[in-house]
Design a protein around this motif. Structure first.
Motif, PDB file in Angstrom:
ATOM      1  N   ASN A   1     -14.176  31.596   7.551  1.00  0.00           N
ATOM      2  CA  ASN A   1     -15.279  31.625   6.731  1.00  0.00           C
ATOM      3  C   ASN A   1     -16.318  32.265   7.436  1.00  0.00           C
ATOM      4  N   VAL A   2     -16.565  32.682   8.374  1.00  0.00           N
ATOM      5  CA  VAL A   2     -17.418  33.502   9.418  1.00  0.00           C
ATOM      6  C   VAL A   2     -17.384  35.187   8.806  1.00  0.00           C
TER       7      VAL A   2
ATOM      8  N   SER B   1     -18.268  35.962   4.912  1.00  0.00           N
ATOM      9  CA  SER B   1     -19.424  35.646   4.219  1.00  0.00           C
ATOM     10  C   SER B   1     -19.939  36.647   4.850  1.00  0.00           C
ATOM     11  N   ARG B   2     -19.774  37.726   5.988  1.00  0.00           N
ATOM     12  CA  ARG B   2     -20.274  38.991   6.494  1.00  0.00           C
ATOM     13  C   ARG B   2     -19.190  40.102   6.346  1.00  0.00           C
TER      14      ARG B   2
ATOM     15  N   LYS C   1     -24.932  27.183   3.737  1.00  0.00           N
ATOM     16  CA  LYS C   1     -23.708  28.353   4.261  1.00  0.00           C
ATOM     17  C   LYS C   1     -23.553  28.582   5.887  1.00  0.00           C
TER      18      LYS C   1
ATOM     19  N   ASN D   1     -22.631  31.410   8.842  1.00  0.00           N
ATOM     20  CA  ASN D   1     -21.597  32.906   8.743  1.00  0.00           C
ATOM     21  C   ASN D   1     -21.701  33.320  10.316  1.00  0.00           C
TER      22      ASN D   1
ATOM     23  N   GLU E   1     -28.162  30.382   8.476  1.00  0.00           N
ATOM     24  CA  GLU E   1     -27.737  29.697   7.140  1.00  0.00           C
ATOM     25  C   GLU E   1     -28.568  29.414   6.549  1.00  0.00           C
TER      26      GLU E   1
END
Length: 331
Positions: A65-66, A69-70, A305, A307, A311
């Motif tokens: 997920n990290v 989202s980056r 979210k 990251n 958030e």
């Protein structure tokens, strides 16, 4: 000529529809196949290290997920998405940052390990990456308390450790990686209405934006969990009134506010699933505990979210519409 064009257009649309349907039907088997491969990797390393598979699944999912989202973390080359920085893998004083020799990596203080027996510690190999992280945790011990310490020393962030422990709870309880199903927060059969209100201005308590979608319904209408997740927050907030926060497997925080009350027995740390009752619609908030009636009854639903650093809020409206449509189709 016009008939030929119309016929071609209809044929073209039918072909596109067929392709779209084929893609939709094939997506699920591919996803299940990926889950099977991941589970096989987790179980293999569990056998070697005696660390439970759901620990690796939780860390891998958190990092997945990290990564997604980056932009400052490179994309994974395999199924395992645990990211170990090159200088950590090869060693902080290693002159060869791309070193794959386990002997020199160890000599220079790196953590890279050979997990598949090919005499290389390859940061692009799934087995090597997973075994390396497992070996790191194993140095702290194999029970959950020691694993928690190892996770904190690795991430140096309480939030990261908390999210991973939450993911562990979910994987351990359900015994599967397939935990991305969702439900609309209001059950079918009740009257409700909502529009896209994310980003609208709000004035009470100071100028701010509306970080969610308001779903208007009558007092007492049931409110359900929208996901598999862990109850991270429950109680009073002067803005949101009686509210519940649930963290899902995608590091996303689902926020339910202005409730009239909570489901019996609901508590922080509890695992919930899509469609499970968590409370009811109310109009609480905008004041000290117990304040109610300053606005019409509705559910404020927000999504946030994480990251790995911070958030932020994002628009829940498209997700709500998709979940509502999916439930209508089930009927």
């Amino acid at each position: 000529m016009r008939k030929k064009i119309i016929c071609f257009t209809v044929w073209f649309m039918m072909v596109n529809c067929f392709i779209a349907q084929s893609t939709a039907y094939s997506a699920e088997p591919n996803k299940n196949e990926e889950y099977d491969k991941l589970m096989s990797l987790y179980k293999k390393v569990e056998t070697i290290t005696t660390i439970p598979w759901y620990v690796f699944a939780a860390v891998d999912q958190y990092e997945r997920n990290v990564r997604h989202s980056r932009r400052d973390i490179p994309k994974a080359n395999g199924l395992i998405e645990i990211y170990i920085k090159p200088e950590v893998w090869s060693g902080p004083i290693n002159p060869n940052i791309n070193d794959t020799d386990p002997r020199t990596i160890g000599l220079f203080g790196g953590i890279g390990q050979d997990g598949n027996g090919d005499q290389k510690a390859d940061p692009n190999n799934d087995e090597d990456v997973l075994y390396t992280f497992a070996n790191y945790l194993q140095k702290y011990g194999t029970n959950i308390d020691n694993i928690r310490i190892g996770l904190w020393n690795y991430y140096k962030r309480d939030k990261a450790v908390g999210l991973i422990l939450g993911h562990m709870k979910l994987y351990k309880k359900y015994g599967t990686l397939d935990l991305d199903k969702h439900a609309f927060p209001i059950p079918r059969g009740y009257n409700f209405t909502y529009h896209n209100t994310w980003g609208d201005a709000r004035g009470w308590g100071g100028r701010r934006i509306h970080e969610g979608t308001d779903i208007f319904a009558n007092y007492g209408v049931p409110v359900r969990s929208t996901c598999y997740g862990v109850v991270e927050m429950k109680g009073w907030n002067r803005y949101g009134g009686w509210r519940v926060g649930i963290r899902d497997i995608d590091n996303t925080y689902h926020y339910f506010a202005h409730l009239n009350g909570f489901a019996d027995g609901l508590k922080t740390g509890q695992v919930v699933e899509p469609g499970q009752l968590i409370g009811s619609v109310g109009s609480s908030g905008y004041g000290p505990p117990g304040t109610s009636g300053k606005f019409p009854p509705h559910l404020h639903y927000g999504l946030y979210k994480d990251n790995g650093r911070t958030e932020w809020s994002f628009d829940p409206y498209p997700h709500l519409k998709a979940w509502e449509r999916a439930e209508r189709k089930k009927k």
